[in-house]
Design an enzyme around this catalytic site. Sequence first.
Site, mmCIF file in Angstrom:
data_model
loop_
_atom_site.group_PDB
_atom_site.id
_atom_site.type_symbol
_atom_site.label_atom_id
_atom_site.label_comp_id
_atom_site.label_asym_id
_atom_site.label_seq_id
_atom_site.Cartn_x
_atom_site.Cartn_y
_atom_site.Cartn_z
ATOM 1 N NE ARG A 62 -4.355 -1.396 1.921
ATOM 2 C CZ ARG A 62 -5.323 -1.522 2.815
ATOM 3 N NH1 ARG A 62 -5.109 -1.194 4.079
ATOM 4 N NH2 ARG A 62 -6.492 -1.993 2.456
ATOM 5 C CE LYS A 98 -15.084 -8.526 12.954
ATOM 6 N NZ LYS A 98 -14.502 -7.200 12.989
ATOM 7 N N GLY A 107 -6.233 -6.638 1.932
ATOM 8 C CA GLY A 107 -4.837 -6.677 2.364
ATOM 9 C C GLY A 107 -4.323 -8.090 2.549
ATOM 10 N N GLY A 152 -12.450 -3.945 1.912
ATOM 11 C CA GLY A 152 -13.848 -3.531 2.086
ATOM 12 C C GLY A 152 -14.264 -2.542 1.018
#
Length: 403
Positions: free
Chosen positions: A52, A189, A343, A366
């Site tokens: 990143r 999740k 990531g 996300g």
Amino acid sequence: MTTSAYNPLLRGLPLLGDLPPLEGASVLVRVDFNVPLRPCRGESSEVTDDFRIRSALPTLNYLLEHGARVTACTHLGRPKGAPDPRWDMGPVRDRLAELAPQVQLLENLRFDAGETTNDPAFVEKLINGHDAYVNDAFGVCHRTHASVVGPPSQLPSAAGFLLEREIDALGGLLGSPKRPFVAVVGGAKVADKLGVLRALLDRVDTLVVGGGMAFTFLAAAGHDVGASLVDHARLDDCAALLASGKSIMLPSDIVALEEGAEYGCDCTGGETRTVGRDVPDGWTGLDIGPATVEAYAEVVAKAGTVLWNGPMGVFEDARFASGTTGVAMAMAECAGYTVVGGGDSAAAIDALGFEDRIDFISTGGGASLALLEHGDLPGLAALRGAANAPRAGASSTRHRSGR
Ligand code: 3PG
Ligand code: MG
């Protein structure tokens, strides 16, 4: 799936060439340097994957080369609005100093509660002393946080090269991707991903599910999941998706760890076992098994387009990394157009040295999913609202060729 000036997401979006003259100007750049650290976090940790940071260099260097003073700002982790030594910016600052020594880096934005609440006073504090704002933080463009949506209404603003590239590549998946279009989705999740799973099911030919979230699906399908992660509040949602008649693949075997043993970064000890779809009482499923990897790899191999987001298991623990590694290999071998987001998935590709064998690696996890779910992102909308944005309907092309 090539760059198109007619990509609707780019319409009205100010690009670097739309900024006022940069010579001598002070530019605030929102980057996403939320990078993995080892030991998992802490004051003496170091950056284990600087993807990143490297991805923002074209924009940072462009601004420097045009004579700007550059201040970068980012969040790291999820501190709760106050300084937290676990998310100290030191390791990130050290790496940035090696790659772009002239760039200043502000303190972790989430050390101030005003960042996540989008407090106008925090926006004021951030933009103070700056002449322009650049958003090159694709990974956080789905958040309505102060540093993402605040500055464009106050300063001349632009999307950086990284942001532009992301929109180009992911916008293609929203258009007419080559079929079969397969999405491989993992991560812990399920609650965070239900919206995008529903949206993806309308677009893809096959949805492949792995990672911790697979256990809520398996439980919803009536399987025993032992002590595996299950979101009981989402069982009905998962059952409804499974009943939708769409093509959803779940793991057929699981790598599980015995009761009481610890797992995670640097953990060892305890028996691990490959079991079928039912996990024994007390055992925790932590990765997809070898038969599942084979089945998933076969679907990926035949795909015209594949999107992969989220690890297949607790891959930071070497005992539960095979699923993620296996999917990474399948992605590298796929002849179709391959996009990796998130990531953890990107880190797995990087660790295997497969970066060059993936068509596009998104810096957003996300964010890439939110873009596919909603078709736009708050960070992009904010940029289109900047006073220097090209007028509605126009598409800036001034800097598209020069990089
Ligand atoms: C990410 O790593 O996905 C981005 O940096 C966003 O982080 P967040 O999910 O904590 O907002
Ligand atoms: Mg390919």
